[in-house]
Design an enzyme around this catalytic site. Structure first.
Site, mmCIF file in Angstrom:
data_model
loop_
_atom_site.group_PDB
_atom_site.id
_atom_site.type_symbol
_atom_site.label_atom_id
_atom_site.label_comp_id
_atom_site.label_asym_id
_atom_site.label_seq_id
_atom_site.Cartn_x
_atom_site.Cartn_y
_atom_site.Cartn_z
ATOM 1 N N ASP A 1 41.550 -43.032 -2.904
ATOM 2 C CA ASP A 1 41.030 -43.129 -4.266
ATOM 3 C C ASP A 1 41.929 -42.358 -5.247
ATOM 4 O O ASP A 1 42.176 -41.170 -5.037
ATOM 5 C CB ASP A 1 39.607 -42.532 -4.248
ATOM 6 N N GLU A 41 47.234 -54.321 -12.492
ATOM 7 C CA GLU A 41 48.390 -54.848 -11.768
ATOM 8 C C GLU A 41 48.261 -54.730 -10.249
ATOM 9 O O GLU A 41 49.093 -55.281 -9.517
ATOM 10 C CB GLU A 41 49.659 -54.088 -12.191
ATOM 11 N N ASP A 71 33.353 -48.519 -10.970
ATOM 12 C CA ASP A 71 32.262 -48.246 -10.022
ATOM 13 C C ASP A 71 31.044 -49.126 -10.341
ATOM 14 O O ASP A 71 30.576 -49.161 -11.474
ATOM 15 C CB ASP A 71 31.834 -46.775 -10.111
HETATM 16 C C1 GLA Z 1 35.233 -42.872 -7.304
HETATM 17 C C2 GLA Z 1 35.155 -44.189 -6.528
HETATM 18 C C3 GLA Z 1 33.771 -44.310 -5.886
HETATM 19 C C4 GLA Z 1 33.537 -43.119 -4.969
HETATM 20 C C5 GLA Z 1 33.709 -41.817 -5.743
HETATM 21 C C6 GLA Z 1 33.674 -40.611 -4.838
HETATM 22 O O1 GLA Z 1 34.362 -42.853 -8.389
HETATM 23 O O2 GLA Z 1 35.385 -45.284 -7.384
HETATM 24 O O3 GLA Z 1 33.674 -45.529 -5.163
HETATM 25 O O4 GLA Z 1 34.460 -43.185 -3.900
HETATM 26 O O5 GLA Z 1 34.947 -41.786 -6.438
HETATM 27 O O6 GLA Z 1 33.914 -39.409 -5.505
#
Ligand code: GLA
Length: 481
Positions: A246, A287, A305
């Site tokens: 992430d 991209e 999210d």
């Molecule tokens: C980001 C991601 C989520 C989750 C959180 C965890 O917001 O997009 O899917 O993994 O981090 O902190």
């Protein structure tokens, strides 16, 4: 120095605040800087913490303030200001803020030059979109060893495993601190990650974990910056089968131009372990679909999210429509995890959620509590005929063929048949019509099946129609020839 702007409501909150939250699960304290400007009752500003830097907006009423992040329908932060102190909660975690001094700064990290770009060879995994479960949507920071074990058990006894859901993925907040050799350890919620992985494997399942290319994850825990190869080896030694990686605090070090080479670094590190590990990129960048496959990734996020709300779900699936041509066996666009069964949409809306994810060849990662599913939730998540549309070996990502309040999505399938979904986006019942001519079948219609009603249906004079309730979807599999 703090400049306090007087608001019409009396108390004022404008300025730069040094904030400390209660401890993370690894014993470290989360510190962040909140910078706000106030205009009357309106607030605008920024949160800068170890995990990321994000703009916020909100309101001030008396001495009570609420701040929202991008796309949030509930406040991220709420609290009170009094005697030049902030007291509140951020995502449920208590914090105290005091006026910041110039020395209140977050740690600075040395810049590590990202590698030159090359193509990482495919790992040969995820020939169809990954299926499983992820802890974040429901459990967020409350996930622990016992939860993961009992979810894995439920995955088996509920029938989810046999329906194809195999990955049990631990999201953020599992991380401890690094030991003297720099090895990342798990925190007290996960006393023995290797033993947990063994347990999950013993159920005929696979296990996933989470990290970030930055120094910290989005929730502020230690991440893989400068430790990519070491962490990949640790994950492989634990028996991990899936990594969600992430962007988070990497955005504080690197520019978007560096995304590809930074993600390539972990792609190379995972390949070097020799263990088959599905590689999932989590970032929002228009991209990524163009280069995700080149860094060895099997899937990449295309949208922000998801929340357990109709608008969020529809917006996420629509956002990834332009990326359709980049999906295929081994490499998928990811509109985020499922919210089915989390309770804030109707079953009709969850059937639409499942239908659209299946038509879009999206990863099917359940985000609910598999231990307490209603019969309706089970019937939606384990509808084998709908799962077959998602898992079709051709790997085609559908796009809307007709727009409007009734939207028609068409997905060609490996056996020459076609999946067609008609979604009623409106808040009134509507009459949905599917025309055989829109399906471009090889020959006249031989069979047509309604995949939610589980029954064969007849086209009459080249058409099939049905009344759809608000937010409902009709999903057919039609075979010609
Ligand atoms: C980001 C991601 C989520 C989750 C959180 C965890 O917001 O997009 O899917 O993994 O981090 O902190």
């Amino acid at each position: 120095m703090v400049i306090l702007a007087a608001g019409s409501s009396g108390q004022s909150i404008g300025g730069r605040w040094a904030v400390s939250s209660s401890s993370l699960d690894n014993g470290e304290q989360l510190r962040w800087i909140l910078t706000l400007t106030q205009s009357g009752n309106n607030l605008k500003g920024n949160i800068d913490d170890l995990g990321f830097s994000v703009d916020v907006f909100g309101t001030m009423q008396g001495n009570h303030f609420e701040l929202f992040g991008p796309g949030a329908n509930r406040p991220w932060i709420a609290g009170e200001v009094s005697n030049k102190e902030l007291h509140g909660t951020r995502w449920g975690r208590a914090f105290v803020g005091i006026p910041a001094t110039p020395s209140d700064e977050l740690p600075k990290y040395d810049y590590i030059e990202p590698p030159a770009i090359h193509s990482v060879a495919s790992n040969g995994l995820a020939k169809t979109p990954p299926m499983g479960w992820n802890s974040w949507n429901l459990f967020a920071g409350k996930v622990d060893d016992a939860t993961v074990r009992t979810i894995a058990e439920a995955m088996v006894w509920s029938g989810m495993r046999d329906a194809g859901y195999v990955y049990v993925n631990i999201d953020d907040t599992w991380e401890g601190v690094r030991d003297a050799q720099g090895n990342l350890q798990s925190n007290h919620k996960f006393p023995d990650m290797k033993a947990l992985a063994d347990y999950v494997h013993s159920k005929g399942l696979k296990i996933g974990i989470y990290s970030s290319p930055g120094p910290r994850t989005c929730a502020g825990y230690p991440a893989s910056y400068g430790h990519e190869a070491q962490d990949a080896k640790t994950f492989a030694a634990w028996g991990i089968d899936y990594l969600k990686y992430d962007w988070c605090s990497a955005g504080k070090i690197y520019k978007d131009d560096n995304l590809r080479s930074v993600y390539q670094k972990m792609g190379d590190a995972l390949r070097a372990t020799g263990r088959p590990i599905v590689y999932s990129l989590s970032l929002v960048n228009a991209e990524v679909s163009r280069w995700g496959k080149e860094v060895g990734a099997n899937l990449w996020r295309t949208a922000p999210d998801i929340h357990d709300a109709w608008d969020s779900m529809i917006s996420n699936i629509e956002t990834q429509v332009p990326t359709a041509s980049f999906a295929g066996p081994g490499h998928w666009n990811d509109p985020d995890m499922l919210e089915i069964g989390n309770g804030h949409m109707s079953d009709e809306e969850y059937r639409t959620h499942m239908s659209l994810w299946a038509l879009s060849a999206a990863p099917l990662l359940a985000g609910n509590d598999l231990r307490v599913m209603t019969p309706a939730t089970k019937a939606i998540l384990m509808n084998r005929e709908v799962i077959d549309i998602d898992q079709d070996p051709l790997g085609w990502q559908a796009i809307p063929a007709r727009r409007g309040e009734l939207e028609t999505w068409i997905k060609p399938l490996a056996d020459g048949s076609v999946a067609v979904g008609v979604v009623n986006l409106a808040s009134n019942p509507a009459h949905a019509i599917v025309s055989a001519a829109d399906l471009h079948l090889r020959g006249p219609i031989r069979t047509a099946r309604d995949l939610w009603a589980h029954k064969d249906v007849q086209f009459t004079e080249g058409q099939y129609s049905k009344t759809l309730q608000p937010h409902a979807t009709m999903l057919l599999r039609v075979k010609g020839d």
